[in-house]
Design a protein around this motif. Structure first.
Motif, PDB file in Angstrom:
ATOM      1  N   ALA A 304       0.831  -1.203   0.000  1.00  0.00           N
ATOM      2  CA  ALA A 304       0.000   0.000   0.000  1.00  0.00           C
ATOM      3  C   ALA A 304       0.861   1.246   0.000  1.00  0.00           C
ATOM      4  CB  ALA A 304      -0.924   0.005   1.225  1.00  0.00           C
ATOM      5  N   ALA A 305       0.275   2.324  -0.517  1.00  0.00           N
ATOM      6  CA  ALA A 305       0.911   3.632  -0.426  1.00  0.00           C
ATOM      7  C   ALA A 305       0.668   4.212   0.961  1.00  0.00           C
ATOM      8  CB  ALA A 305       0.357   4.570  -1.499  1.00  0.00           C
ATOM      9  N   ASP A 306       1.496   5.158   1.356  1.00  0.00           N
ATOM     10  CA  ASP A 306       1.398   5.741   2.689  1.00  0.00           C
ATOM     11  C   ASP A 306       0.172   6.644   2.826  1.00  0.00           C
ATOM     12  OD1 ASP A 306       3.743   4.533   3.556  1.00  0.00           O
ATOM     13  OD2 ASP A 306       4.369   6.321   4.624  1.00  0.00           O
ATOM     14  N   ALA A 307      -0.296   6.783   4.055  1.00  0.00           N
ATOM     15  CA  ALA A 307      -1.435   7.649   4.357  1.00  0.00           C
ATOM     16  C   ALA A 307      -1.401   7.992   5.840  1.00  0.00           C
ATOM     17  CB  ALA A 307      -2.757   6.957   4.013  1.00  0.00           C
ATOM     18  N   TYR A 308      -2.082   9.066   6.193  1.00  0.00           N
ATOM     19  CA  TYR A 308      -2.327   9.373   7.598  1.00  0.00           C
ATOM     20  C   TYR A 308      -3.531   8.554   8.069  1.00  0.00           C
ATOM     21  CZ  TYR A 308       0.689  13.486   7.112  1.00  0.00           C
ATOM     22  OH  TYR A 308       1.759  14.321   6.888  1.00  0.00           O
ATOM     23  N   TYR A 309      -3.504   8.150   9.332  1.00  0.00           N
ATOM     24  CA  TYR A 309      -4.602   7.358   9.885  1.00  0.00           C
ATOM     25  C   TYR A 309      -5.100   7.948  11.194  1.00  0.00           C
ATOM     26  CZ  TYR A 309      -4.346   3.361   6.691  1.00  0.00           C
ATOM     27  OH  TYR A 309      -4.412   2.546   5.593  1.00  0.00           O
ATOM     28  N   ARG A 310      -6.432   8.023  11.313  1.00  0.00           N
ATOM     29  CA  ARG A 310      -7.085   8.238  12.596  1.00  0.00           C
ATOM     30  C   ARG A 310      -8.132   7.147  12.737  1.00  0.00           C
ATOM     31  NH1 ARG A 310     -10.250  13.730  14.087  1.00  0.00           N
ATOM     32  NH2 ARG A 310     -11.910  12.741  12.879  1.00  0.00           N
ATOM     33  N   VAL A 311      -8.055   6.368  13.820  1.00  0.00           N
ATOM     34  CA  VAL A 311      -8.868   5.164  13.940  1.00  0.00           C
ATOM     35  C   VAL A 311      -9.563   5.153  15.292  1.00  0.00           C
ATOM     36  CG1 VAL A 311      -8.856   2.639  13.866  1.00  0.00           C
ATOM     37  CG2 VAL A 311      -7.223   3.929  12.467  1.00  0.00           C
ATOM     38  N   ARG A 312     -10.840   4.763  15.274  1.00  0.00           N
ATOM     39  CA  ARG A 312     -11.610   4.559  16.500  1.00  0.00           C
ATOM     40  C   ARG A 312     -12.165   3.144  16.486  1.00  0.00           C
ATOM     41  NH1 ARG A 312     -12.465   9.568  14.877  1.00  0.00           N
ATOM     42  NH2 ARG A 312     -14.292   9.081  13.630  1.00  0.00           N
ATOM     43  N   LEU A 313     -11.790   2.359  17.495  1.00  0.00           N
ATOM     44  CA  LEU A 313     -12.215   0.967  17.609  1.00  0.00           C
ATOM     45  C   LEU A 313     -13.096   0.799  18.833  1.00  0.00           C
ATOM     46  CD1 LEU A 313      -8.797  -0.820  16.901  1.00  0.00           C
ATOM     47  CD2 LEU A 313     -10.669  -0.456  15.281  1.00  0.00           C
ATOM     48  N   ALA A 314     -14.301   0.328  18.634  1.00  0.00           N
ATOM     49  CA  ALA A 314     -15.209   0.016  19.739  1.00  0.00           C
ATOM     50  C   ALA A 314     -15.062  -1.468  20.069  1.00  0.00           C
ATOM     51  CB  ALA A 314     -16.646   0.344  19.359  1.00  0.00           C
ATOM     52  N   MET A 315     -14.604  -1.726  21.290  1.00  0.00           N
ATOM     53  CA  MET A 315     -14.338  -3.096  21.722  1.00  0.00           C
ATOM     54  C   MET A 315     -15.172  -3.417  22.957  1.00  0.00           C
ATOM     55  SD  MET A 315     -12.025  -3.748  19.424  1.00  0.00           S
ATOM     56  CE  MET A 315     -11.491  -5.368  19.973  1.00  0.00           C
ATOM     57  N   PRO A 316     -15.457  -4.698  23.209  1.00  0.00           N
ATOM     58  CA  PRO A 316     -16.158  -5.063  24.439  1.00  0.00           C
ATOM     59  C   PRO A 316     -15.346  -4.640  25.666  1.00  0.00           C
ATOM     60  CG  PRO A 316     -16.151  -6.896  22.899  1.00  0.00           C
ATOM     61  CD  PRO A 316     -15.220  -5.864  22.343  1.00  0.00           C
ATOM     62  N   PRO A 317     -15.993  -4.341  26.778  1.00  0.00           N
ATOM     63  CA  PRO A 317     -15.258  -3.956  27.994  1.00  0.00           C
ATOM     64  C   PRO A 317     -14.262  -5.036  28.401  1.00  0.00           C
ATOM     65  CG  PRO A 317     -17.609  -3.539  28.250  1.00  0.00           C
ATOM     66  CD  PRO A 317     -17.453  -4.314  26.979  1.00  0.00           C
ATOM     67  N   GLY A 318     -13.106  -4.594  28.862  1.00  0.00           N
ATOM     68  CA  GLY A 318     -12.085  -5.518  29.304  1.00  0.00           C
ATOM     69  C   GLY A 318     -11.052  -5.844  28.251  1.00  0.00           C
ATOM     70  N   TYR A 319     -11.368  -5.618  26.982  1.00  0.00           N
ATOM     71  CA  TYR A 319     -10.400  -5.879  25.917  1.00  0.00           C
ATOM     72  C   TYR A 319      -9.283  -4.841  25.957  1.00  0.00           C
ATOM     73  CZ  TYR A 319     -12.495  -9.679  23.219  1.00  0.00           C
ATOM     74  OH  TYR A 319     -12.946 -10.909  22.802  1.00  0.00           O
ATOM     75  N   GLN A 320      -8.059  -5.303  25.699  1.00  0.00           N
ATOM     76  CA  GLN A 320      -6.897  -4.430  25.543  1.00  0.00           C
ATOM     77  C   GLN A 320      -6.498  -4.434  24.070  1.00  0.00           C
ATOM     78  OE1 GLN A 320      -5.529  -2.736  28.313  1.00  0.00           O
ATOM     79  NE2 GLN A 320      -7.369  -3.587  29.279  1.00  0.00           N
ATOM     80  N   VAL A 321      -6.017  -3.295  23.584  1.00  0.00           N
ATOM     81  CA  VAL A 321      -5.705  -3.161  22.153  1.00  0.00           C
ATOM     82  C   VAL A 321      -4.295  -2.617  21.995  1.00  0.00           C
ATOM     83  CG1 VAL A 321      -6.388  -2.142  19.948  1.00  0.00           C
ATOM     84  CG2 VAL A 321      -8.146  -2.691  21.658  1.00  0.00           C
ATOM     85  N   LEU A 322      -3.542  -3.186  21.054  1.00  0.00           N
ATOM     86  CA  LEU A 322      -2.247  -2.644  20.644  1.00  0.00           C
ATOM     87  C   LEU A 322      -2.256  -2.579  19.123  1.00  0.00           C
ATOM     88  CD1 LEU A 322       0.362  -1.676  22.089  1.00  0.00           C
ATOM     89  CD2 LEU A 322       1.382  -3.876  21.459  1.00  0.00           C
ATOM     90  N   ALA A 323      -1.789  -1.456  18.572  1.00  0.00           N
ATOM     91  CA  ALA A 323      -2.006  -1.207  17.146  1.00  0.00           C
ATOM     92  C   ALA A 323      -0.794  -0.549  16.506  1.00  0.00           C
ATOM     93  CB  ALA A 323      -3.243  -0.324  16.964  1.00  0.00           C
ATOM     94  N   SER A 324      -0.874  -0.387  15.177  1.00  0.00           N
ATOM     95  CA  SER A 324       0.201   0.256  14.416  1.00  0.00           C
ATOM     96  C   SER A 324       0.011   1.764  14.357  1.00  0.00           C
ATOM     97  CB  SER A 324       0.276  -0.335  13.008  1.00  0.00           C
ATOM     98  OG  SER A 324      -0.977  -0.290  12.367  1.00  0.00           O
ATOM     99  N   ALA A 325      -0.415   2.342  15.449  1.00  0.00           N
ATOM    100  CA  ALA A 325      -0.515   3.790  15.611  1.00  0.00           C
ATOM    101  C   ALA A 325      -0.501   4.065  17.110  1.00  0.00           C
ATOM    102  CB  ALA A 325      -1.779   4.343  14.960  1.00  0.00           C
ATOM    103  N   ARG A 326      -0.372   5.311  17.466  1.00  0.00           N
ATOM    104  CA  ARG A 326      -0.282   5.669  18.884  1.00  0.00           C
ATOM    105  C   ARG A 326      -1.680   5.813  19.483  1.00  0.00           C
ATOM    106  NH1 ARG A 326       3.775   7.365  21.993  1.00  0.00           N
ATOM    107  NH2 ARG A 326       3.267   8.449  23.928  1.00  0.00           N
ATOM    108  N   GLU A 327      -1.869   5.221  20.654  1.00  0.00           N
ATOM    109  CA  GLU A 327      -3.140   5.398  21.349  1.00  0.00           C
ATOM    110  C   GLU A 327      -3.264   6.842  21.820  1.00  0.00           C
ATOM    111  OE1 GLU A 327      -5.320   4.179  25.525  1.00  0.00           O
ATOM    112  OE2 GLU A 327      -3.723   2.875  24.767  1.00  0.00           O
ATOM    113  N   THR A 328      -4.365   7.486  21.454  1.00  0.00           N
ATOM    114  CA  THR A 328      -4.580   8.883  21.835  1.00  0.00           C
ATOM    115  C   THR A 328      -5.798   9.082  22.729  1.00  0.00           C
ATOM    116  OG1 THR A 328      -5.789   9.240  19.748  1.00  0.00           O
ATOM    117  CG2 THR A 328      -3.442   9.805  19.781  1.00  0.00           C
TER     118      THR A 328
END
Length: 578
Positions: A304-328
């Motif tokens: 893929a070509a590069d792009a800026y990303y802003r992501v919002r993930l709705a997860m069930p309570p208790g789930y922990q998330v680690l991703a290819s962007a900084r948690e804000t």
């Protein structure tokens, strides 16, 4: 305008356009006349063939650059004639030149690279009728790259350094194994030709997806519904009007991804979700074509070509998330916890893992926060290896721009590890190896910061990541280096396949790895032996500067290696087909 301000402005406009105004059915696509783009500065565009540096000045390919602005160039052996508003005569290797018959001493001598005559950029601009604007032709990182170029005609291979903005929203239902999402995209045409369509890849629907299914239900452009064609791993979107160079559109689409059970890059294993290639992603354009997803389950069958990303993930309570962007941000409430992420700078794609009982371990390396997500795996050892590799590769390839580097142990059956932008996944089903971590950290430079066609030119990112791992151990652990070198050499001898075949041509993963990883590493070691370590690293550091956040074409890589490494065609022909 600063990049982050531009990103915010595009997102704001995106929301305004999508959520206001009446909807309308798109009309027929309008034709546009030949495109000539004005008011361009050198640092705004990516030239093909690439420019080169010499003595703090920039050299451009005369036969490719001058015709973009109505000029021309001819040369025989080492002598060239340049034509534009003025005429000039030059000789490769000589500072002596003539401009409109008047003798001139150049700041830097023209050079022949393979079959191309490279001339100083300031001379090219003078021939084309642009007055000398101070110290034109200085190195790309200097301010003089703000110099204005003449009006340029549209041509494949020349594009602006414009990056799309993805605003992704998704909700994960673990009971159904489903991600339901909305993609909002701000897209500015970076090419000097108008676009009639946009193409997206749907990796989940290819063999890569391991049985996943991604369904697109609607597409809007500038708040207008538009027709689209979703077939297999490709999505074709018809634009209501031609999108001219530098024009912006705003797209929204709804999608659902059914994630299969398994232990793969896109899968769910018990209560752990691994999500890579889970959403529609713009197909990269190489030359005049848009590249789809390869029909293999091994290798990297899409890029893929590069792009800026802003992501919002709705997860069930208790789930922990680690991703290819900084948690804000993280907002808890009701039946969902919303996690927010920002990429800070352009990245190639967005991947993440999520589970209820992930344990995070952190370490600071300079300005970069390293985080490991694990359960019972060797988190501390992985952080140690990643931190040492991060420092090493910054010293030889250039700075790592992000404030984060994340690692996660996840179930992977067929891989020891896999790279994503600012995010590395490691298999908890294989014995932990620090060399795997080093290899994947090298990919942050050779895959993410500088991308390549991983379907047809994996010798660039995979070969360089393996070679970089050897460099690391040559300095840090000579005994292990010798052992790894012997193993790589043994495996490389088991195939004579070129290292630049397409994924499908290798036929199976074993031959692919022997050719691309092992013979690929030997290829880079042989280039180093001929060019010398310093000259090869100079070439690779230049690739990192000029093609940062871009995709380097194979011929551009070869031209840069040839020039800086003082190499000949024979150094490539035994490894590269054509």
């Amino acid at each position: 305008m600063p990049k982050k301000i531009l990103t915010g402005a595009l997102i704001g406009l995106l929301a305004l356009v999508i959520f206001s105004g009446p909807a309308a059915v798109p009309g027929p696509i309008q034709s546009l006349p030949e495109i000539i783009v004005k008011e361009i500065t050198f640092k705004e565009v990516v030239l093909d063939p690439p420019p080169l540096e010499a003595g703090g000045h920039i050299l451009v390919s005369a036969g490719d650059f001058l015709p973009l602005a109505g000029g021309s160039a001819d040369w025989y052996k080492n002598r060239g004639i340049l034509r534009g508003s003025k005429g000039a005569a030059v000789a490769a290797g000589s500072l002596a030149a003539e401009v409109d018959g008047v003798p001139r001493r150049l700041d830097v001598a023209p050079v022949l690279v393979d079959d191309k005559l490279y001339i100083p950029l300031n001379l090219a601009l003078e021939v084309l009728g642009l007055p000398d604007a101070g110290r034109m032709g200085a190195a790309p990182e200097q301010e003089s790259t703000d110099i204005r170029l003449p009006p340029l005609k549209g041509r494949a291979g020349l594009h602006f350094r414009y990056y799309p903005v993805y605003d992704l929203q998704a909700r994960y239902d673990p009971a159904r194994g489903q991600l339901a999402g909305e993609l909002l995209l701000a897209y500015q045409n970076p090419y000097l030709v108008p676009l009639r369509k946009l193409y997206f890849n749907l990796p989940a629907n290819a063999q890569y997806g391991n049985g996943a299914k991604l369904t697109v239900s609607r597409v809007y452009i500038n708040n207008r519904p538009v027709p689209f064609n979703s077939r297999g791993s490709s999505l074709e979107i018809f634009l209501p009007l031609n999108l001219a160079p530098r024009e912006t559109l705003f797209l929204s689409l709804s999608f659902t991804t059914q994630v299969p059970p398994g232990a793969a890059r896109l899968s769910r294993n018990g209560d752990l979700l691994m999500a890579a290639g889970w959403y529609p992603i713009l197909a990269p354009r190489t030359g005049d074509t848009w590249t789809g997803v390869a029909g293999t389950s091994y290798g990297d069958p899409y890029f893929a070509a590069d792009a800026y990303y802003r992501v919002r993930l709705a997860m069930p309570p208790g789930y922990q998330v680690l991703a290819s962007a900084r948690e804000t941000g993280r907002q808890e409430g009701g039946d969902w916890t919303v996690w927010t992420f920002n990429s800070e700078y352009p990245i190639r794609e967005f991947a993440f893992t999520a589970a209820p009982d992930l344990q995070f371990t952190t370490r600071q390396v300079g300005t970069v926060q390293l985080v490991t997500a694990a359960r019972d795996e060797q988190a501390a050892a992985a952080l140690e290896a990643a931190g040492r590799a991060l420092e090493f590769f910054q010293a030889i390839y250039g700075p790592y721009p992000y404030s984060y580097l994340h690692l996660a142990f996840v179930p992977l059956d067929n891989l020891a590890g896999m790279e994503y932008p600012g995010f590395i996944i490691l298999s908890n089903r294989k014995n932990y190896s620090p060399a795997t971590v080093v290899h994947e950290v090298a990919h942050q430079w050779w895959y993410n910061l500088v991308g390549n066609d991983s379907i047809h030119a994996a010798w660039i990112d995979e070969g360089l990541a393996e070679y970089s791992t050897l460099l690391f151990y040559r300095q840090r652990d000579p005994v292990l280096y010798q052992a790894k070198l012997a193993e790589i050499g043994r495996l490389a001898e088991q195939t004579a396949q070129p290292i630049n075949l397409s994924l499908e041509e290798y036929g199976n993963e074993q031959v692919y790895r022997q050719a691309v990883y092992n013979r690929g590493a030997i290829f880079w070691l042989e280039l180093e032996a001929v060019a010398g370590t310093a000259r090869l690293q100079q070439a690779l550091a230049y690739v990192q500067r000029y093609y940062r956040y871009e995709i380097v074409p194979p011929q551009a890589m070869i031209a840069i290696l040839t020039y800086y490494g003082k190499l000949a065609a024979a150094n490539f022909t035994s490894y590269l087909r054509n």
